[in-house]
Design an enzyme around this catalytic site. Structure first.
Site, PDB file in Angstrom:
ATOM      1  N   LEU A  63       4.979   1.910  -4.429  1.00 55.50           N
ATOM      2  CA  LEU A  63       5.669   1.174  -3.371  1.00 55.50           C
ATOM      3  C   LEU A  63       4.673   0.856  -2.265  1.00 55.50           C
ATOM      4  O   LEU A  63       4.179   1.760  -1.585  1.00 55.50           O
ATOM      5  CB  LEU A  63       6.837   1.996  -2.837  1.00 55.50           C
ATOM      6  CG  LEU A  63       7.817   2.533  -3.904  1.00 55.50           C
ATOM      7  CD1 LEU A  63       8.980   3.263  -3.241  1.00 55.50           C
ATOM      8  CD2 LEU A  63       8.328   1.406  -4.798  1.00 55.50           C
ATOM      9  N   ALA A  86       4.942  -2.222   0.025  1.00 54.31           N
ATOM     10  CA  ALA A  86       5.321  -3.413   0.790  1.00 54.31           C
ATOM     11  C   ALA A  86       5.590  -3.131   2.261  1.00 54.31           C
ATOM     12  O   ALA A  86       5.996  -4.024   2.997  1.00 54.31           O
ATOM     13  CB  ALA A  86       6.554  -4.059   0.162  1.00 54.31           C
ATOM     14  N   GLY A  87       5.341  -1.906   2.701  1.00 52.84           N
ATOM     15  CA  GLY A  87       5.652  -1.550   4.082  1.00 52.84           C
ATOM     16  C   GLY A  87       4.785  -2.292   5.092  1.00 52.84           C
ATOM     17  O   GLY A  87       3.581  -2.453   4.889  1.00 52.84           O
ATOM     18  N   ARG A 101       4.348   0.422  13.421  1.00 49.60           N
ATOM     19  CA  ARG A 101       3.884   1.430  14.368  1.00 49.60           C
ATOM     20  C   ARG A 101       2.372   1.645  14.291  1.00 49.60           C
ATOM     21  O   ARG A 101       1.780   2.236  15.187  1.00 49.60           O
ATOM     22  CB  ARG A 101       4.631   2.746  14.126  1.00 49.60           C
ATOM     23  CG  ARG A 101       6.048   2.747  14.695  1.00 49.60           C
ATOM     24  CD  ARG A 101       6.754   4.041  14.419  1.00 49.60           C
ATOM     25  NE  ARG A 101       7.207   4.131  13.039  1.00 49.60           N
ATOM     26  CZ  ARG A 101       7.724   5.232  12.490  1.00 49.60           C
ATOM     27  NH1 ARG A 101       7.843   6.340  13.209  1.00 49.60           N
ATOM     28  NH2 ARG A 101       8.119   5.225  11.238  1.00 49.60           N
ATOM     29  N   LYS A 121       0.367  -1.583   5.706  1.00 45.51           N
ATOM     30  CA  LYS A 121       0.147  -0.168   6.020  1.00 45.51           C
ATOM     31  C   LYS A 121      -0.676   0.520   4.933  1.00 45.51           C
ATOM     32  O   LYS A 121      -1.540   1.343   5.231  1.00 45.51           O
ATOM     33  CB  LYS A 121       1.472   0.551   6.212  1.00 45.51           C
ATOM     34  CG  LYS A 121       1.299   2.010   6.610  1.00 45.51           C
ATOM     35  CD  LYS A 121       2.575   2.656   7.083  1.00 45.51           C
ATOM     36  CE  LYS A 121       3.532   2.921   5.952  1.00 45.51           C
ATOM     37  NZ  LYS A 121       4.640   3.832   6.359  1.00 45.51           N
ATOM     38  N   GLN A 160       8.270  -7.942  -3.182  1.00 50.56           N
ATOM     39  CA  GLN A 160       9.487  -7.591  -2.471  1.00 50.56           C
ATOM     40  C   GLN A 160       9.612  -8.558  -1.294  1.00 50.56           C
ATOM     41  O   GLN A 160       8.972  -8.388  -0.258  1.00 50.56           O
ATOM     42  CB  GLN A 160       9.457  -6.141  -1.986  1.00 50.56           C
ATOM     43  CG  GLN A 160      10.774  -5.687  -1.384  1.00 50.56           C
ATOM     44  CD  GLN A 160      10.754  -4.232  -0.942  1.00 50.56           C
ATOM     45  OE1 GLN A 160       9.709  -3.625  -0.795  1.00 50.56           O
ATOM     46  NE2 GLN A 160      11.951  -3.664  -0.726  1.00 50.56           N
ATOM     47  N   ALA A 206     -55.140 -11.255   8.665  1.00 45.85           N
ATOM     48  CA  ALA A 206     -54.158 -11.121   9.737  1.00 45.85           C
ATOM     49  C   ALA A 206     -53.905 -12.468  10.405  1.00 45.85           C
ATOM     50  O   ALA A 206     -54.819 -13.262  10.621  1.00 45.85           O
ATOM     51  CB  ALA A 206     -54.658 -10.108  10.766  1.00 45.85           C
TER      52      ALA A 206
END
Length: 460
Positions: free
Chosen positions: A10, A12-13, A17, A24, A74, A424
Site C-alpha cells: 500500500l 498511495a498515502g 503531515r 510519503k 488508487q 609547463a
C-alpha cells in the site's frame, strides 16, 4: 515460497503531515525510500510477484521501482480496504495461493517476519493471518484480541475497553490472506464509519463470521510496526536504523574511532578491518574493502573502494578506487571512473568519466575529464583536459610514463604518446608522439627598464 505467496504494497498515502511534495513512501530512511526497504525485504523473503498500489498521479514511485513490480492505481483514497480493491486485477491474474498485504511506509519489515507468517498461516490453514508485535507500551496501536488461539478482532485504542487496552500485542498492518478468502471479503467491505472509508481490518470480523480460521502471528521484530507520519517520526526512524546499521558493521569487524556524523545506508558493504572516521556518509550500494580508510568527512555513493585504499575529505560517486590508491583531501571522483592501483590523487583534483592507470600521480589543482591515462603518469599542478567545446565532449588519451607539466591544457580529442613530456604552460592541440617534448607557449620577451619607468611616471 516463490509460487505460494504474492504481495500487495500500500503506497498511495499523501503524507500531508510530512509537509513534502513527494509521496510519503518516498521519504527516505538512510537515503533510501521507505518503500524501497519494504520491496527489498519482500524480495529477500522470496516474494517476487509484487503489486504496489500508488496514487493515480504518482510518477515518483513508478520511476523508482519501474520494472520490479506491478502497479495498480488508487484514484480516490478511501482506506486500506479500498486500496486492496484497486489491486483486484493483480489478484485475479496472480497464480499464488496467498496474498501478503503490507504498508509501504513501514520500512522495518524483515525477511524473517514474512517467512514466519507464511509458516503459521500454512500450519493453521488460516484464511487470514495477522502479524502482531509485542510492545511494552502499546499506546496508539490497534490491539489484537484473541480467544482460544484465534484472533477474534482488532480494536483501535480509542474504541478499546480497559482490559483490551492492557493487551500488548498490537496490529502491525501486515496481513496474510488466502487469495480466495481475500477476494471473498473484498465484496463485503462496508464504509459505515465516521471516515466513510473501507478498512482492511474489517476482514477479521467478516472471516470469523463466515466460520473461517483467523489467527495472529507474533513477529520477533517489534520494529515492524514502526512508520512515520511526520518529519520528527521520520527522524526517529533514521536514528533507529542508523544505530542498527552501525552496530551490525561493528559486529562484523569494521572499525569506528568515533560515531559522530557517520551515516551508512542499509545496502553498504564494508569488509572487516576497514576504518570509517567521523563525518562520513556512505550511500547506495557502496562496497569497501578490508583495511581501507575512509574519512574523515568523506561521501561515497555507489562506490567500490578496494583493499587498503584511502579516501580523505573527498567525494566518490559511482566509481571504482583500486587497491592502495589514495584520494584527497578535498578531491572529487565523479561517475564512471576507475582509479588504478596505488594511484595518488591530491587536493582539489576532480576526475570524471576517466581511467587512471597504476601509480599515476595527480597531486593537486587538476581536472581530468573523459580521459584514458596510462600507468606511472605524473601530472603537475593546474592541468586540465579540455573535453568540451560547448556542443560535444571528446576524449584525451595519455600514454604510460608520460609527464604532464604544470598548467598544461590538453584540448581533446588529443593523444599524448607513451613517455612523452609536455612543458609547463603548454596548450596541446595536436597529438604528441611517444617520447617527444611538446612546447606550446609564447616565447618570453624581457623589456628592460619598463617596470621602473612605469612606476616613475605614476609618481609624477
Amino acid at each position: 515460497m516463490e509460487n505460494s505467496i504474492s504481495a500487495i504494497v500500500l503506497g498511495a498515502g499523501l503524507g500531508k503531515r510530512m509537509k513534502t511534495n513527494k509521496p510519503k513512501v518516498m521519504c527516505e530512511v538512510l537515503f533510501k525510500p521507505m518503500i524501497g526497504w519494504v520491496v527489498d525485504a519482500l524480495e529477500k523473503a522470496g516474494v517476487n510477484d509484487i503489486c504496489v498500489v500508488s496514487a493515480a498521479d504518482d510518477t515518483m514511485v513508478r520511476d523508482y521501482l519501474h520494472e520490479r513490480v506491478y502497479f495498480a492505481q488508487q484514484k480516490e483514497r478511501l482506506g486500506t480496504g479500498h486500496a486492496v480493491m484497486c489491486a483486484k486485477e493483480f489478484l485475479q491474474k496472480t497464480e499464488s495461493e496467498n496474498i501478503l498485504v503490507v504498508c509501504g511506509d513501514a520500512p522495518f519489515l524483515d525477511e524473517a517476519t514474512v517467512r514466519k507468517a507464511l509458516v503459521v498461516h500454512t500450519q493453521q490453514n488460516a484464511a487470514l493471518t495477522v502479524v502482531s508485535a509485542f510492545l511494552e507500551n502499546p499506546t496508539g496501536y490497534g490491539r489484537c484480541v484473541e480467544e482460544n488461539g484465534k484472533l477474534i478482532k482488532i480494536v483501535e485504542e480509542r474504541d478499546a475497553s480497559e482490559p483490551e487496552r492492557a493487551i500488548c500485542f498490537v496490529n502491525s498492518g501486515i496481513l496474510l490472506f488466502q487469495k480466495a478468502a481475500l477476494l471473498q471479503v473484498l465484496e463485503q467491505f462496508t464504509c459505515n464509519n465516521a471516515q466513510q472509508e473501507y478498512y482492511l481490518t474489517q476482514a477479521v470480523e467478516l472471516l470469523n463470521q463466515a466460520g473461517q480460521t483467523v489467527c495472529a502471528c507474533q513477529s520477533g521484530n517489534p520494529d515492524v510496526v514502526l512508520g512515520a507520519n511526520d518529519k520528527p517520526a521520520l527522524y526517529a526512524l533514521n536514528e533507529k536504523a542508523r544505530a542498527a546499521v552501525l552496530r551490525r558493521h561493528m559486529e562484523e569487524g569494521v572499525e569506528f574511532v568515533n560515531l559522530d556524523g557517520i551515516v551508512i545506508g542499509p545496502d553498504v558493504q564494508i569488509a572487516p578491518d576497514a576504518c570509517i572516521l567521523p563525518g562520513c556518509i556512505l550511500k547506495g550500494h557502496t562496497k569497501i574493502g578490508a583495511g581501507a580508510l575512509i574519512g574523515p568527512n568523506s561521501e561515497l555513493t555507489d562506490a567500490i573502494i578496494e583493499e587498503g585504499a584511502v579516501i580523505r575529505q573527498s567525494v566518490v560517486s559511482e566509481s571504482k578506487v583500486c587497491q592502495g590508491a589514495r584520494i584527497g583531501p578535498f578531491s572529487q571522483i565523479r561517475p564512471n571512473c576507475i582509479i588504478g592501483k596505488n594511484v595518488k590523487i591530491g587536493d582539489f583534483v576532480e576526475v570524471k568519466n576517466s581511467t587512471l592507470g597504476e601509480k599515476t600521480s595527480v597531486a593537486h589543482l587538476t581536472y581530468i575529464g573523459d580521459s584514458d591515462v596510462g600507468e606511472h603518469v605524473n601530472f603537475g599542478c593546474g592541468c586540465v583536459t579540455v573535453n568540451y567545446d560547448g556542443v560535444q565532449k571528446y576524449r584525451t588519451t595519455i600514454g604510460s610514463h608520460s609527464f604532464i607539466g604544470c598548467n598544461t591544457n590538453l584540448v581533446a580529442p588529443v593523444i599524448v604518446g607513451e613517455g612523452a613530456y609536455t612543458a609547463a604552460g603548454t596548450t596541446i592541440t595536436k597529438d604528441v608522439p611517444p617520447g617527444a617534448l611538446a612546447i606550446g607557449r609564447v616565447k618570453q620577451e624581457n623589456k628592460s627598464e619598463w617596470a621602473r619607468l612605469k612606476l616613475t611616471s605614476k609618481k609624477k
